[in-house]
Design a protein around this motif. Sequence first.
Motif, PDB file in Angstrom:
ATOM      1  N   PHE A  12       0.835  -1.197   0.000  1.00 38.66           N
ATOM      2  CA  PHE A  12       0.000   0.000   0.000  1.00 38.66           C
ATOM      3  C   PHE A  12       0.868   1.245   0.000  1.00 38.66           C
ATOM      4  CE2 PHE A  12      -2.813  -3.239   1.713  1.00 38.66           C
ATOM      5  CZ  PHE A  12      -4.023  -2.956   1.085  1.00 38.66           C
ATOM      6  N   ASP A  13       0.353   2.292  -0.651  1.00 35.23           N
ATOM      7  CA  ASP A  13       1.056   3.564  -0.703  1.00 35.23           C
ATOM      8  C   ASP A  13       0.579   4.532   0.368  1.00 35.23           C
ATOM      9  OD1 ASP A  13       2.537   3.023  -3.225  1.00 35.23           O
ATOM     10  OD2 ASP A  13       0.511   2.954  -4.061  1.00 35.23           O
ATOM     11  N   SER A  14      -0.629   4.301   0.893  1.00 34.07           N
ATOM     12  CA  SER A  14      -1.173   5.242   1.866  1.00 34.07           C
ATOM     13  C   SER A  14      -2.151   4.552   2.794  1.00 34.07           C
ATOM     14  CB  SER A  14      -1.889   6.406   1.163  1.00 34.07           C
ATOM     15  OG  SER A  14      -3.158   5.984   0.685  1.00 34.07           O
ATOM     16  N   ILE A  15      -2.443   5.232   3.906  1.00 31.28           N
ATOM     17  CA  ILE A  15      -3.492   4.799   4.818  1.00 31.28           C
ATOM     18  C   ILE A  15      -4.362   6.010   5.149  1.00 31.28           C
ATOM     19  CG2 ILE A  15      -2.111   2.963   5.872  1.00 31.28           C
ATOM     20  CD1 ILE A  15      -1.890   4.943   8.347  1.00 31.28           C
ATOM     21  N   GLN A  16      -5.592   5.723   5.568  1.00 33.78           N
ATOM     22  CA  GLN A  16      -6.479   6.771   6.062  1.00 33.78           C
ATOM     23  C   GLN A  16      -7.205   6.249   7.295  1.00 33.78           C
ATOM     24  OE1 GLN A  16     -10.417   9.406   4.753  1.00 33.78           O
ATOM     25  NE2 GLN A  16      -9.035   8.644   3.171  1.00 33.78           N
ATOM     26  N   PHE A  17      -7.209   7.053   8.355  1.00 33.96           N
ATOM     27  CA  PHE A  17      -7.976   6.711   9.554  1.00 33.96           C
ATOM     28  C   PHE A  17      -8.798   7.928   9.947  1.00 33.96           C
ATOM     29  CE2 PHE A  17      -3.628   7.917  10.858  1.00 33.96           C
ATOM     30  CZ  PHE A  17      -3.887   9.044  11.622  1.00 33.96           C
ATOM     31  N   TYR A  18      -9.680   7.749  10.916  1.00 33.21           N
ATOM     32  CA  TYR A  18     -10.467   8.885  11.394  1.00 33.21           C
ATOM     33  C   TYR A  18     -10.624   8.798  12.905  1.00 33.21           C
ATOM     34  CZ  TYR A  18     -14.464   5.623  11.366  1.00 33.21           C
ATOM     35  OH  TYR A  18     -15.309   4.549  11.574  1.00 33.21           O
ATOM     36  N   ALA A  19     -10.628   9.989  13.522  1.00 33.69           N
ATOM     37  CA  ALA A  19     -10.815  10.124  14.975  1.00 33.69           C
ATOM     38  C   ALA A  19      -9.771   9.349  15.777  1.00 33.69           C
ATOM     39  CB  ALA A  19     -12.224   9.693  15.375  1.00 33.69           C
TER      40      ALA A  19
END
Length: 302
Positions: free
Chosen positions: A166-173
Amino acid sequence: MEYTTFGRTGLRVSKLGLGGAPLAGVFGPADEREVEKMIHEAIDGGINFIDTAPRYNRGESERRIGQALRDGKRNGVVLASKAVGPDESFGYADTIRSVEQSLERLQTDWIDLLQIHDAEQAPYETLVNETLPALEKLRDDGKIRYIGVSTRILPLLMRFVRLNRFDSIQFYARYMLIDHTAKDELLPLTAENGIGVVNGSVLGLGLLADTPAPFLRSDIVTEAAQRIEQLRFLRTKEPHGLVEPAMRFSLSQPAIHVTLTGAATCEVLRTNMAYCDGRGLAPDELSRVYALFQGKSLFPAE
């Protein structure tokens, strides 16, 4: 506007990105003409990262963004979307179909960053053996450029980072004033591996704006209120006085490349853009926030 390099992709991105869910009325009414005007204003103001997903009002967010990016505006934007869409599995064929439909709604031949959406909703084996190979095929075909994954589950994100596909991750809070647990292990790991990081919901699903989302559990709202009370030293005089420190808290974290703003009006957009000026919390304030909630997750770990 501040800019940074998005991990190992080499993409130059604005540290403030435009989140696509509010653009489709997911959190309340959003006039389509106002949304298009706001997208244009965001681009004119230096925002070049727009994040959306087919699940945001069943593709309406993508459609509106596609309409707004006509007439040459697409070329100046790093466009991120997700797979899969509503009522679709994470299987190989559904993933391919989901992305093809996103391309149509967005009126583009390519998507810069395609992320697996809410990865906790499918077995890890399915994601690795079906979803990810489908995205890699789309990348090989030139329909997407980079591959990411999103989830609020930090151990799962770390597992994906270590997979090195993977090139990126996204999370929230998970990196916000009242829960900054992402900084303990995840952010050092992404920095070490050159992974792009997108941070969503820095206001904690409305908690830090004094307008908690109605679907939040009562025990979480109660615990959040207790933590927020301890942050009185950060409050500004404006209504919803923790919004500015919450935005600056994320925007000034060097391991986070893009902080998403959830704006549905030009007024909110302008306010949030003003915070992307390189100024974070004062060092003593930052140390105090870290000490208050060190290792204390607000939301369930799974």
